[in-house]
Design a protein around this motif. Structure first.
Motif, PDB file in Angstrom:
ATOM      1  N   ASP A   1       0.868  -1.171   0.000  1.00 14.04           N
ATOM      2  CA  ASP A   1       0.000   0.000   0.000  1.00 14.04           C
ATOM      3  C   ASP A   1       0.907   1.224   0.000  1.00 14.04           C
ATOM      4  O   ASP A   1       1.460   1.609   1.038  1.00 14.04           O
ATOM      5  CB  ASP A   1      -0.906  -0.010   1.238  1.00 14.04           C
ATOM      6  CG  ASP A   1      -1.993   1.050   1.168  1.00 14.04           C
ATOM      7  OD1 ASP A   1      -1.823   2.018   0.388  1.00 14.04           O
ATOM      8  OD2 ASP A   1      -3.001   0.927   1.881  1.00 14.04           O
TER       9      ASP A   1
ATOM     10  N   ARG B   1       0.202   4.241  -0.293  1.00 16.40           N
ATOM     11  CA  ARG B   1      -0.305   5.426   0.392  1.00 16.40           C
ATOM     12  C   ARG B   1       0.461   5.647   1.696  1.00 16.40           C
ATOM     13  O   ARG B   1       0.543   6.783   2.185  1.00 16.40           O
ATOM     14  CB  ARG B   1      -1.799   5.287   0.672  1.00 16.40           C
ATOM     15  CG  ARG B   1      -2.676   5.268  -0.569  1.00 16.40           C
ATOM     16  CD  ARG B   1      -4.117   5.001  -0.209  1.00 16.40           C
ATOM     17  NE  ARG B   1      -4.284   3.685   0.398  1.00 16.40           N
ATOM     18  CZ  ARG B   1      -5.424   3.234   0.908  1.00 16.40           C
ATOM     19  NH1 ARG B   1      -6.502   4.005   0.878  1.00 16.40           N
ATOM     20  NH2 ARG B   1      -5.495   2.014   1.425  1.00 16.40           N
TER      21      ARG B   1
ATOM     22  N   ASN C   1      -3.331   0.427  -3.870  1.00 17.32           N
ATOM     23  CA  ASN C   1      -3.654   0.679  -2.460  1.00 17.32           C
ATOM     24  C   ASN C   1      -3.618  -0.590  -1.616  1.00 17.32           C
ATOM     25  O   ASN C   1      -4.472  -0.820  -0.748  1.00 17.32           O
ATOM     26  CB  ASN C   1      -5.019   1.355  -2.337  1.00 17.32           C
ATOM     27  CG  ASN C   1      -5.035   2.779  -2.863  1.00 17.32           C
ATOM     28  OD1 ASN C   1      -4.030   3.279  -3.361  1.00 17.32           O
ATOM     29  ND2 ASN C   1      -6.175   3.438  -2.775  1.00 17.32           N
TER      30      ASN C   1
END
Length: 624
Positions: free
Chosen positions: A293, A295, A478
């Motif tokens: 991920d 992010r 993600n």
């Protein structure tokens, strides 16, 4: 006027004031205010408010007596709402309909749960009454999003020169990563069709047949356990195959399609492009997983060498991964304790940590065990500035990777190093072709055995098998793997060599994959492809944590259809027609608490025992 409606419930506006209209829909909500009855009428297109005055006794009584979710047809006139009654939340909020006549089209019984609010009803109940659950605004929106996404995928693929083709649903069984669903043949006693786990072999055969660019929104069937991002039984994927391509050619097509679809339906969430290419081994070290991920803007660092032979026995001669989190040294002890509890929930015995002070000195529970040389090397390896906190995981490589992967994301979320409202894609590339089974020492395929090895036949014959990489790739968004894909091996000699390294004889390969080998021997072009999961794409776009929230009629976690009652028993005459007899497992008595855990364990054991050992070329969102 039309028998049922002149307009839909969502299209009337202030410009329609004074118009006589006919509407049909469901009784969504009802309010009686001082003798004036207000009804929210709902259809696929929206909601409009109806008003029934006290003098309209018959209409009032009829609508009051009906259960919510009954279907009615009303005739009435569009009137403007008073300024204080305008509802800016509704597109129809400037008007209401004064009802003159009503007809009941479908009376509803008492509904088992609320439709116009999320009242926390459990999933089993929702699936039992899925037709009601789908009337809820969120579910209706998710299913319409899915429809729009599929339409967009088709349009974009066609625009890129791909041809949509259908592949068989009834086919031959073959050893797969998951279990087949089998269909008994009535005409051929004792033989079975299999539902396709993926159209993998057929789409390759289409390339060999010369069709060049294929796609399909393909249904796939796998008898595997459910999880949050995997629906048991069936799923859909954007199945893609291309001839005369290399890895980057596939990437360019899929990046454009994914970028455009996520921009179109992402409700303003930014898509980072181009998608970075991250080698598999680098991903495991930096992120602890091959589904990172991104992010979370933190990375893990392998610091094992710093502690090799160290006097700190907890780290000495173990694999050690460190996570530096800037600007967190001032966090309370509670923060560090909570991170330790989080790590324990993911299988760790604990989570070691230190703080970097303004003088570059370390404080924290393990600081006293680290020598000056350890501290200097550690700060250099992590580029850790004053104010940084460092978390450590130590132990076996795979175990540390799993735990620290979760710690990395959680630490980023808690400390402001996590970016929301963005889609961060990446390609995971350069997967190893083979791996060694830790228990048996046997060389096995590590990913997709039908991929082309990097370096081709020469690499297979001259390199250590564990050093051979494959033209295999995953696309991740993600932290969710959307698909696996590969440049295919299309040469029989390479296929025999690769399978030979994994312990298969020439005859075994011919027996298991004779159809593909036969096709390869008649002039196969270089080709490759991928199959991003439609369900997972919609799950990300809808921001749903569970894939079942984006499927109209999913099975539950036990692979049951609670609405239609599947799987179901069939009578003896049908079994005879299919040349079948049943051999049921012995019944397991429930405990005093009604537990069926023993039954589940027996079922799992039987499933594990029946799991086929040989690999197959199937790919897609659940074929990791």
């Amino acid at each position: 006027m039309h028998r049922y409606r002149s307009h839909t419930c969502g299209e009337l506006r202030a410009s329609d004031v004074g118009r006589d209209v006919r509407l049909s829909g469901w009784l969504h909500n009802r309010r009686n205010l001082g003798g004036i009855l207000f009804i929210d009428l709902r259809d696929h297109h929206g909601i409009v408010q109806l008003v029934i005055r006290p003098e309209q006794t018959a209409v009032n009584e009829r609508l009051t007596a009906l259960s919510k979710e009954s279907v009615v047809r009303i005739d009435g006139q569009v009137v403007a709402r008073g300024a204080s009654n305008v509802n800016p939340e509704l597109p129809t909020g400037d008007i209401e309909i004064e009802v003159g006549e009503v007809e009941v089209l479908g009376a509803a019984e008492q509904i088992p749960f609320t439709i116009n609010a999320d009242d926390g009803v459990n999933e089993e109940r929702r699936l039992e009454y899925r037709f009601l659950d789908l009337r809820r605004e969120r579910m209706h929106r998710n299913i319409m999003l899915r429809s729009s996404v599929i339409s967009s995928l088709r349009r974009r693929m066609t625009g890129l020169g791909f041809n949509e083709m259908a592949t068989p649903i009834l086919s031959a069984t073959s050893p797969e990563g998951a279990r087949d669903f089998l269909v008994p043949s009535r005409l051929h006693a004792g033989r079975f069709y299999a539902l396709p786990q993926a159209p993998q072999q057929f789409k390759q055969l289409l390339m060999i047949a010369g069709f060049d660019r294929y796609f399909q929104i393909a249904p796939c069937f796998r008898d595997e356990d459910a999880r949050a991002d995997r629906s048991p039984g069936e799923f859909y994927q954007l199945d893609v195959e291309m001839s005369f391509v290399e890895q980057e050619d596939v990437f360019q097509v899929i990046e454009k399609v994914m970028n455009d679809v996520f921009e179109e339906f992402g409700r303003g969430r930014h898509v980072t492009s181009p998608f970075p290419r991250i080698p598999f081994r680098e991903a495991i070290v930096k992120y602890g997983t091959d589904k990172p991920d991104l992010r979370a803007e933190l990375e893990l660092v392998d610091v094992s060498q710093i502690f090799a032979g160290s006097g700190f026995k907890a780290f000495a001669d173990k694999h050690v991964r460190a996570l530096a989190v800037p600007d967190t040294a001032g966090q309370s002890r509670k923060f560090f304790d909570q991170m330790g509890e989080f790590a324990q929930e993911h299988g760790a015995k604990g989570l070691a940590w230190v703080r970097v002070g303004d003088d570059a000195k370390l404080t924290g529970p393990i600081a006293k065990f680290l020598s000056e040389a350890d501290v200097s090397a550690l700060l250099s390896a992590l580029n850790a500035k004053p104010g940084t906190s460092v978390f450590f995981g130590a132990g076996e490589f795979d175990e540390v990777s799993k735990i620290m992967s979760a710690v990395r994301v959680e630490a980023a979320r808690r400390t402001g190093h996590f970016v929301d409202d963005v889609f961060r894609f990446c390609w995971i590339v350069d997967f190893p072709m083979f791996e060694k089974d830790e228990e048996t020492g046997k060389i096995e395929f590590s990913h997709n055995p039908f991929s082309m090895p990097q370096g081709g036949l020469e690499a297979l014959r001259t390199k250590d098998p564990l050093d051979v990489l494959a033209w295999q790739y995953d696309i991740v968004c993600n932290g969710v793997e959307l698909s696996s894909g590969a440049i295919r091996n299309h040469e029989p000699e390479i296929m025999f060599e690769a399978f030979g390294i994994a312990g298969y004889t020439h005859d075994e390969v011919e027996r298991e994959f004779g159809g593909m080998l036969r096709a390869f021997r008649f002039g196969a072009p270089p080709h490759g492809g991928i199959a991003p999961g439609v369900d997972r794409i919609v799950m990300l776009l809808a921001d749903e944590p569970n894939i079942r929230e984006t499927i109209a009629f999913p099975l539950n976690g036990n692979a049951q259809d609670l609405l239609m009652g599947a799987p179901s028993e069939v009578d003896e005459s049908r079994l005879r027609e299919l040349h079948l007899s049943l051999r049921k497992p012995p019944q397991v008595k429930q405990s005093a608490e009604g537990s069926t855990a023993a039954s589940g364990a027996a079922s799992n054991a039987a499933s594990d025992a029946a799991s086929p050992a040989a690999p197959s070329p199937a790919e897609g969102p659940a074929a990791g």
